[in-house]
Design a protein around this motif. Sequence first.
Motif, PDB file in Angstrom:
ATOM      1  N   CYS A 152      11.192 -22.111 -21.523  1.00 26.58           N
ATOM      2  CA  CYS A 152      11.061 -20.748 -20.994  1.00 26.58           C
ATOM      3  C   CYS A 152       9.633 -20.295 -20.714  1.00 26.58           C
ATOM      4  CB  CYS A 152      11.690 -19.750 -21.971  1.00 26.58           C
ATOM      5  SG  CYS A 152      13.482 -19.830 -21.980  1.00 26.58           S
ATOM      6  N   ALA A 153       8.698 -20.735 -21.482  1.00 31.44           N
ATOM      7  CA  ALA A 153       7.353 -20.159 -21.425  1.00 31.44           C
ATOM      8  C   ALA A 153       6.464 -20.805 -20.370  1.00 31.44           C
ATOM      9  CB  ALA A 153       6.692 -20.251 -22.796  1.00 31.44           C
TER      10      ALA A 153
ATOM     11  N   HIS B 292       4.838 -16.571 -20.352  1.00 32.30           N
ATOM     12  CA  HIS B 292       3.827 -17.255 -21.158  1.00 32.30           C
ATOM     13  C   HIS B 292       4.377 -17.461 -22.564  1.00 32.30           C
ATOM     14  CE1 HIS B 292       3.208 -12.916 -21.683  1.00 32.30           C
ATOM     15  NE2 HIS B 292       2.947 -13.242 -22.928  1.00 32.30           N
ATOM     16  N   ALA B 293       3.754 -18.325 -23.316  1.00 30.13           N
ATOM     17  CA  ALA B 293       4.184 -18.570 -24.693  1.00 30.13           C
ATOM     18  C   ALA B 293       3.728 -17.419 -25.580  1.00 30.13           C
ATOM     19  CB  ALA B 293       3.596 -19.879 -25.206  1.00 30.13           C
ATOM     20  N   PRO B 294       4.655 -16.744 -26.270  1.00 31.03           N
ATOM     21  CA  PRO B 294       4.277 -15.661 -27.186  1.00 31.03           C
ATOM     22  C   PRO B 294       3.485 -16.213 -28.373  1.00 31.03           C
ATOM     23  CG  PRO B 294       6.666 -15.750 -26.840  1.00 31.03           C
ATOM     24  CD  PRO B 294       6.083 -16.953 -26.213  1.00 31.03           C
TER      25      PRO B 294
ATOM     26  N   SER C 153       8.325 -24.098 -29.945  1.00 27.97           N
ATOM     27  CA  SER C 153       8.413 -25.381 -29.244  1.00 27.97           C
ATOM     28  C   SER C 153       9.508 -25.332 -28.177  1.00 27.97           C
ATOM     29  CB  SER C 153       8.659 -26.521 -30.228  1.00 27.97           C
ATOM     30  OG  SER C 153       9.903 -26.359 -30.875  1.00 27.97           O
ATOM     31  N   TRP C 154      10.650 -24.722 -28.478  1.00 27.26           N
ATOM     32  CA  TRP C 154      11.722 -24.612 -27.494  1.00 27.26           C
ATOM     33  C   TRP C 154      11.278 -23.742 -26.326  1.00 27.26           C
ATOM     34  CZ3 TRP C 154      14.715 -20.706 -25.390  1.00 27.26           C
ATOM     35  CH2 TRP C 154      15.848 -21.132 -24.687  1.00 27.26           C
ATOM     36  N   PHE C 155      10.621 -22.606 -26.605  1.00 23.12           N
ATOM     37  CA  PHE C 155      10.177 -21.722 -25.536  1.00 23.12           C
ATOM     38  C   PHE C 155       9.094 -22.359 -24.683  1.00 23.12           C
ATOM     39  CE2 PHE C 155      12.434 -18.413 -27.766  1.00 23.12           C
ATOM     40  CZ  PHE C 155      12.968 -17.713 -26.708  1.00 23.12           C
ATOM     41  N   ARG C 156       8.211 -23.112 -25.304  1.00 20.25           N
ATOM     42  CA  ARG C 156       7.157 -23.779 -24.521  1.00 20.25           C
ATOM     43  C   ARG C 156       7.760 -24.754 -23.511  1.00 20.25           C
ATOM     44  NH1 ARG C 156       2.237 -22.459 -26.363  1.00 20.25           N
ATOM     45  NH2 ARG C 156       1.995 -22.048 -28.569  1.00 20.25           N
TER      46      ARG C 156
ATOM     47  N   ASP D 194       5.534 -10.587 -29.730  1.00 19.27           N
ATOM     48  CA  ASP D 194       4.903 -10.586 -28.411  1.00 19.27           C
ATOM     49  C   ASP D 194       5.984 -10.840 -27.378  1.00 19.27           C
ATOM     50  OD1 ASP D 194       2.350 -10.281 -29.391  1.00 19.27           O
ATOM     51  OD2 ASP D 194       1.892 -12.418 -29.351  1.00 19.27           O
ATOM     52  N   GLY D 195       5.816 -10.248 -26.215  1.00 20.35           N
ATOM     53  CA  GLY D 195       6.743 -10.522 -25.132  1.00 20.35           C
ATOM     54  C   GLY D 195       6.496 -11.884 -24.519  1.00 20.35           C
TER      55      GLY D 195
END
Length: 193
Positions: free
Chosen positions: A83-84, A67-69, A77-80, A148-149
């Motif tokens: 990865c997220a 999930h998005a931390p 924005s990159w994680f969304r 947050d993880g």
Amino acid sequence: AFLVAFEPLVDKWALLLARNARSRTRGKLGHHHSRGVVLPFAVSDREGLADFHVAPRDGCSSLRAMHAPRHGSWNISWFRTQCARRVEVRRVPTVSLRTVLGQWLPGWRVKRMKVDVQGADLAVLSAAGSELQRVDEVSMEVLNDACDGMYDGQPNCSTIVRTMRSLGFLTLKSCSAPGTFHRFQGFGCERDF
């Protein structure tokens, strides 16, 4: 040294074998080098089959949902986008470290173990039980206490250090000592430890 590695995404497992194949290891399933093998399993705290959450970026895929931390110095924005979020769920075979160390490598001394199971590192190590006594050094990613993880149930650095000490390991770094995690801000929330 002999390397035993795991890659649960079968398409990525095949790429590893093809990329690192040497003529002397061809024909030996899983051998990617004369001193190493890659096995098509996810290392988990449980044996059997499990859902594997595949992210757009393979390195973010995990047995844990992502999930998005909300807090920390993640590049949101990159994680969304990479990865997220999951793009697919695959069922993959799982094996525990207890089985790998106790049954597949009985009596072998492990000089260094690198664990990178995207948020489940501590669960995987804890499930190995007394087999961890044959491991000299463990390296893993840890989450800064201030962040947050990205994965459900991902423990922070202080929890990992406390648990690893209870498992009999000494930690060479601290979660809050200068030079250890104060550099996290602006560089992300996870680091090798």
